[in-house]
Design an enzyme around this catalytic site. Structure first.
Site, mmCIF file in Angstrom:
data_model
loop_
_atom_site.group_PDB
_atom_site.id
_atom_site.type_symbol
_atom_site.label_atom_id
_atom_site.label_comp_id
_atom_site.label_asym_id
_atom_site.label_seq_id
_atom_site.Cartn_x
_atom_site.Cartn_y
_atom_site.Cartn_z
ATOM 1 N N ARG A 188 -5.459 10.264 -10.852
ATOM 2 C CA ARG A 188 -4.743 11.003 -9.888
ATOM 3 C C ARG A 188 -4.108 9.699 -8.723
ATOM 4 O O ARG A 188 -4.867 9.339 -7.811
ATOM 5 C CB ARG A 188 -5.827 11.526 -9.122
ATOM 6 C CG ARG A 188 -5.082 12.937 -8.324
ATOM 7 C CD ARG A 188 -5.633 12.601 -6.975
ATOM 8 N NE ARG A 188 -5.529 11.547 -6.259
ATOM 9 C CZ ARG A 188 -6.341 10.909 -5.126
ATOM 10 N NH1 ARG A 188 -6.975 11.801 -4.406
ATOM 11 N NH2 ARG A 188 -6.153 9.806 -4.511
ATOM 12 N N ASN A 193 -0.353 13.011 1.767
ATOM 13 C CA ASN A 193 0.432 12.165 1.571
ATOM 14 C C ASN A 193 1.291 12.312 0.274
ATOM 15 O O ASN A 193 0.935 13.002 -0.441
ATOM 16 C CB ASN A 193 -0.140 10.617 1.493
ATOM 17 C CG ASN A 193 -0.579 10.096 2.587
ATOM 18 O OD1 ASN A 193 -0.250 10.216 3.707
ATOM 19 N ND2 ASN A 193 -2.044 9.423 2.507
ATOM 20 N N ASP A 201 -13.559 5.677 -1.591
ATOM 21 C CA ASP A 201 -12.557 5.674 -0.394
ATOM 22 C C ASP A 201 -11.801 6.981 -0.022
ATOM 23 O O ASP A 201 -11.588 7.383 1.043
ATOM 24 C CB ASP A 201 -11.539 4.666 -0.514
ATOM 25 C CG ASP A 201 -10.856 4.263 0.743
ATOM 26 O OD1 ASP A 201 -11.515 4.361 1.825
ATOM 27 O OD2 ASP A 201 -9.675 4.008 0.725
ATOM 28 N N ASP A 202 -11.558 7.633 -1.141
ATOM 29 C CA ASP A 202 -10.791 8.920 -1.095
ATOM 30 C C ASP A 202 -11.638 9.995 -0.566
ATOM 31 O O ASP A 202 -11.320 10.908 0.312
ATOM 32 C CB ASP A 202 -10.274 9.365 -2.450
ATOM 33 C CG ASP A 202 -9.476 8.404 -3.260
ATOM 34 O OD1 ASP A 202 -8.616 8.067 -2.590
ATOM 35 O OD2 ASP A 202 -10.004 8.037 -4.425
ATOM 36 N N TYR A 236 0.866 -1.233 0.052
ATOM 37 C CA TYR A 236 -0.018 -0.149 0.002
ATOM 38 C C TYR A 236 0.903 1.234 -0.155
ATOM 39 O O TYR A 236 2.193 1.112 -0.499
ATOM 40 C CB TYR A 236 -1.020 -0.268 1.226
ATOM 41 C CG TYR A 236 -2.200 0.783 1.289
ATOM 42 C CD1 TYR A 236 -2.934 0.950 0.534
ATOM 43 C CD2 TYR A 236 -2.250 1.453 2.530
ATOM 44 C CE1 TYR A 236 -3.981 1.727 0.692
ATOM 45 C CE2 TYR A 236 -3.313 2.305 2.739
ATOM 46 C CZ TYR A 236 -4.049 2.298 1.904
ATOM 47 O OH TYR A 236 -5.269 3.484 2.007
ATOM 48 N N LYS A 240 -5.469 -2.457 -3.023
ATOM 49 C CA LYS A 240 -6.560 -2.102 -2.026
ATOM 50 C C LYS A 240 -7.070 -3.488 -1.774
ATOM 51 O O LYS A 240 -7.591 -3.592 -0.512
ATOM 52 C CB LYS A 240 -7.208 -1.252 -2.563
ATOM 53 C CG LYS A 240 -6.942 0.190 -2.405
ATOM 54 C CD LYS A 240 -7.551 1.003 -1.066
ATOM 55 C CE LYS A 240 -6.770 2.219 -0.994
ATOM 56 N NZ LYS A 240 -7.522 3.180 -0.195
ATOM 57 N N GLU A 261 -11.557 4.425 -6.806
ATOM 58 C CA GLU A 261 -10.504 4.747 -6.286
ATOM 59 C C GLU A 261 -9.470 5.524 -7.346
ATOM 60 O O GLU A 261 -9.295 5.318 -8.403
ATOM 61 C CB GLU A 261 -9.657 3.376 -6.075
ATOM 62 C CG GLU A 261 -8.582 3.159 -5.315
ATOM 63 C CD GLU A 261 -9.142 3.500 -3.522
ATOM 64 O OE1 GLU A 261 -9.941 2.912 -3.209
ATOM 65 O OE2 GLU A 261 -8.336 4.354 -3.083
ATOM 66 N N ASP A 262 -8.966 6.673 -6.494
ATOM 67 C CA ASP A 262 -7.921 7.634 -7.397
ATOM 68 C C ASP A 262 -8.455 8.050 -8.578
ATOM 69 O O ASP A 262 -7.502 8.043 -9.806
ATOM 70 C CB ASP A 262 -6.503 6.943 -7.316
ATOM 71 C CG ASP A 262 -5.853 6.817 -5.908
ATOM 72 O OD1 ASP A 262 -6.471 7.236 -5.196
ATOM 73 O OD2 ASP A 262 -4.753 6.132 -6.071
HETATM 74 P P1 NAD Z 1 -7.489 16.925 -4.280
HETATM 75 O O1 NAD Z 1 -6.903 17.210 -5.224
HETATM 76 O O2 NAD Z 1 -8.896 16.734 -4.545
HETATM 77 O O3 NAD Z 1 -7.663 18.484 -3.109
HETATM 78 C C1 NAD Z 1 -6.597 19.282 -2.890
HETATM 79 C C2 NAD Z 1 -6.965 20.465 -2.401
HETATM 80 O O4 NAD Z 1 -5.867 21.283 -2.043
HETATM 81 C C3 NAD Z 1 -7.716 21.386 -3.319
HETATM 82 O O5 NAD Z 1 -8.805 22.090 -2.811
HETATM 83 C C4 NAD Z 1 -6.537 22.418 -3.616
HETATM 84 O O6 NAD Z 1 -7.410 23.819 -4.086
HETATM 85 C C5 NAD Z 1 -6.034 22.711 -2.289
HETATM 86 N N1 NAD Z 1 -4.880 23.231 -2.338
HETATM 87 C C6 NAD Z 1 -3.814 22.988 -3.250
HETATM 88 N N2 NAD Z 1 -2.643 23.680 -3.264
HETATM 89 C C7 NAD Z 1 -2.842 24.395 -2.026
HETATM 90 C C8 NAD Z 1 -2.221 25.269 -1.044
HETATM 91 N N3 NAD Z 1 -1.097 25.667 -1.416
HETATM 92 N N4 NAD Z 1 -3.039 26.016 -0.151
HETATM 93 C C9 NAD Z 1 -4.262 25.644 0.096
HETATM 94 N N5 NAD Z 1 -4.767 24.849 -0.530
HETATM 95 C C10 NAD Z 1 -4.304 24.092 -1.363
HETATM 96 O O7 NAD Z 1 -6.890 16.067 -3.529
HETATM 97 P P2 NAD Z 1 -7.358 14.931 -2.258
HETATM 98 O O8 NAD Z 1 -7.620 13.638 -2.991
HETATM 99 O O9 NAD Z 1 -8.482 15.849 -1.315
HETATM 100 O O10 NAD Z 1 -6.163 14.680 -1.421
HETATM 101 C C11 NAD Z 1 -5.500 15.670 -0.751
HETATM 102 C C12 NAD Z 1 -4.256 15.347 -0.147
HETATM 103 O O11 NAD Z 1 -4.740 14.437 1.089
HETATM 104 C C13 NAD Z 1 -3.173 14.377 -0.538
HETATM 105 O O12 NAD Z 1 -2.042 14.569 -0.347
HETATM 106 C C14 NAD Z 1 -3.688 13.024 -0.237
HETATM 107 O O13 NAD Z 1 -2.696 11.969 -0.163
HETATM 108 C C15 NAD Z 1 -4.149 13.368 1.273
HETATM 109 N N6 NAD Z 1 -5.200 12.257 1.504
HETATM 110 C C16 NAD Z 1 -5.001 11.399 2.948
HETATM 111 C C17 NAD Z 1 -5.631 10.510 3.285
HETATM 112 C C18 NAD Z 1 -5.277 10.146 4.734
HETATM 113 O O14 NAD Z 1 -4.427 10.120 5.145
HETATM 114 N N7 NAD Z 1 -6.230 9.291 5.245
HETATM 115 C C19 NAD Z 1 -6.786 10.103 2.645
HETATM 116 C C20 NAD Z 1 -7.138 10.967 1.373
HETATM 117 C C21 NAD Z 1 -6.252 11.925 0.997
#
Ligand code: NAD
Length: 555
Positions: free
Chosen positions: A156, A411, A269-270, A103, A174, A246-247
């Site tokens: 993504r 991440n 899941d996201d 993972y 997964k 997913e993604d």
């Molecule tokens: P996404 O692309 O859907 O969303 C990203 C968001 O961040 C957008 O709203 C964007 O406008 C904003 N953004 C980008 N740059 C920015 C900045 N400099 N300042 C403020 N805001 C900013 O992505 P996502 O699927 O929501 O994932 C975001 C992050 O969360 C990723 O790094 C992902 O790995 C992580 N994530 C972690 C978990 C977990 O830990 N359990 C689960 C899901 C996603």
């Protein structure tokens, strides 16, 4: 029609050489003398016999000798293709050690190099070439009973962007967790990659790329292929198969979820899994930071799939607990995106999933000012941008909270909004902290702080098992709340004493069973469960349904 499209199936008993080449039944040196006689294996194996424990020890020794994580990944993939039960035995018994391999983060690297390390296909590839024939493609899959499909279009992949067809590593990984952590049978799991091209120039030029060599198709052609896939899935496997998205990039992720949630058993899941696992952490953290959910103020950095998904579930939880409409409870939650605080004056230019969060407030440009203006008690990072919870931000949030809850979810590790050490140091040891990527324990002022990991793997395997054992036909947000409640309830006093807001992952099979039981109970209450009669003890029932990797004896 069905009659004109038949695949000529044959069923046979595997024996001898073919038995050794069948990962579902192969036991390698663990075949007993009796089995070797009965199944024509004499001479095909060396004389020694080994127990499953000995095989496990040997393989873990081998895997630990590899220095490069990708080598470990490949060794595990080979094992999965050679001896499935042994693969799952390793994964279950060594979950904390092997999770980062099958993972995130190693699976990400595996996807990037998927074309080069590709040996045997481990799932279904549905590309634009299969348009009009998706049902036939599904029938080519050797398993008739499928309970969980994980599907990606590779746009993504983690924080790595568009990896096209090579995103297949994600559904495969997964689903390995569905089995290892959630106990869904491996034969009931189907990884799928929808290949509509990629906009990743590097891959398009890579001679080893395994996908369609074209730019991503969008619009009607994309939607039609997805629609054909979703219809074929329902036609082939019925109403009770889970389709986990997913993604997908966020413009498709929200759209697909809302389009299919009323007609199919779909789960993202996201968006939803992340929301459920983070809500569980927040609920558990209340024991440490005090107050009820409705008394807290939440500020997010990042308003994408993760951020808005979590925000919505928190609003729903507060609404359920206080009977205040969700439109009102959303007002306790603020989000900052790349353009600053999301406020009403920006409403017209906001993507639709951000609009519910555009509250009345004057414009605020950056996070630090937003922290000062909103005075959050809970600060959540979901922006994908590292080092954004600066010293000033953490000091500010710690200046008006005795124990600020800080969740740096992005991440991989390099993108984490802050490190565990920064959170504890800048808050003078007062922060309750968890992150998306793991951090080592931190010593501050003579005290050791253990940061928790807010990991989706806590929720989705048990959540899926709950849907499977109840025969649920739809996912309802209340089931996500039920899953969060189960997870939060499993944090022990001992965990709290260490500052943890999640139970240890080493207990994940027990955690999954409890989550499954809660989710199944909710499915029955909501009338979307089809497995009747309802088992009296859902926890026992969930445990009894879980796949065991122990070898079986052959007649
Ligand atoms: P996404 O692309 O859907 O969303 C990203 C968001 O961040 C957008 O709203 C964007 O406008 C904003 N953004 C980008 N740059 C920015 C900045 N400099 N300042 C403020 N805001 C900013 O992505 P996502 O699927 O929501 O994932 C975001 C992050 O969360 C990723 O790094 C992902 O790995 C992580 N994530 C972690 C978990 C977990 O830990 N359990 C689960 C899901 C996603």
């Amino acid at each position: 029609t069905e009659d004109q499209l038949v695949t000529p199936w044959t069923y046979s008993v595997a024996s001898g050489y073919s038995l050794l080449r069948d990962p579902q039944y192969n036991k390698g040196l663990a075949f007993t003398e009796k089995e070797r006689d009965a199944h024509y294996l004499r001479g095909l194996l060396p004389p020694a016999t080994a127990s499953q424990q000995l095989q496990e020890r040997k393989l873990m020794n081998t895997i630990r000798q590899y220095q490069v994580p990708l080598q470990k990944y490949m060794a595990l993939t080979e094992l999965q293709e050679r001896n499935e039960r042994l693969f799952y035995k390793l994964l279950i018994d060594n979950v904390e050690e092997l999770l980062p391999i099958v993972y995130t983060p190693t699976v990400g690297e595996a996807c990037q190099k998927f074309g080069s390390i590709f040996r045997r296909p481990q799932g279904l590839y549905i590309s634009l070439k299969e348009k009009g024939k998706v049902l036939e493609v599904l029938k080519n899959w050797p398993e008739r009973t499928v309970q969980v499909i994980v599907v990606t279009d590779g746009e993504r992949i983690l924080g790595l962007g568009d990896l096209g067809c090579q995103g297949m590593g994600i559904p495969v990984g997964k689903l390995a967790l569905y089995t290892a952590l959630g106990g869904v049978r491996p034969s009931a799991c189907l990884p799928v990659t929808i290949d509509v091209g990629t906009n990743n120039e590097q891959l398009l030029e890579d001679e080893f790329y395994i996908g369609l060599r074209q730019k991503r198709t969008r619009g009607k052609e994309y939607e039609d292929l997805l629609q054909e896939f979703m219809s074929a899935v329902k036609q082939n496997y019925g109403e009770k198969v889970i389709v986990q998205f997913e993604d997908f990039a966020n413009h498709n992720a929200f759209e697909l979820l809302s389009r299919y949630r009323t007609s199919h058993l779909v789960f993202n899941d996201d968006i939803q899994g992340t929301a459920s696992v983070v809500l569980a952490g927040v609920v558990a953290a209340l024991k440490l930071i005090g107050g009820s959910m409705s008394e807290h103020r939440f500020l997010f950095l990042g308003a994408g799939e993760a951020g808005t998904g979590i925000a919505e579930l928190i609003a729903l939880e507060i609404s359920k607990k206080t009977k205040v409409p969700v439109e009102e409870t959303r007002k306790k939650i603020w989000l900052v995106d790349s353009k600053g605080l999301i406020v009403s004056s920006r409403k017209d230019s906001l993507q639709h999933f951000k609009q519910p969060w555009a509250h009345e407030h004057e414009p605020v440009k950056d996070l630090l000012d937003a922290v000062k203006a909103i005075k959050p008690t809970v600060l959540i990072g979901s922006s994908g941008v590292g080092r954004t919870f600066t010293k000033e931000v953490i000091e500010a949030v710690s200046s008006f909270n005795e124990k600020p809850l800080i969740l740096a979810l992005s991440n991989p590790t390099s993108q984490s909004e802050c490190t565990a050490e920064e959170a504890y140091t800048y808050s003078e040891g007062r922060a309750i902290f968890a992150s998306g990527s793991p951090f080592d324990p931190v010593e501050y002022n003579g005290k050791v702080f253990i940061p928790g990991q807010s990991n989706n793997a806590y929720i989705f395997p048990g959540f899926g098992l709950g849907l499977v054992i109840s025969g649920a036909i739809r996912v309802h947000d209340d089931m996500l709340l039920a899953a969060s409640e189960a997870l939060a309830g499993l944090v022990s006093e001992e965990n709290f004493a260490q500052g943890l807001i999640y139970p240890p992952l080493s207990n994940i099979r027990k955690i999954s069973a409890q989550i499954a039981a809660n989710v199944a109970a909710k499915a029955y209450d909501l009338g979307v469960a089809t497995r009747l009669p309802r088992p009296e003890n859902l926890l026992k029932y969930a445990e009894s349904c879980m796949y065991s990797p122990i070898y079986r004896n052959y007649r």
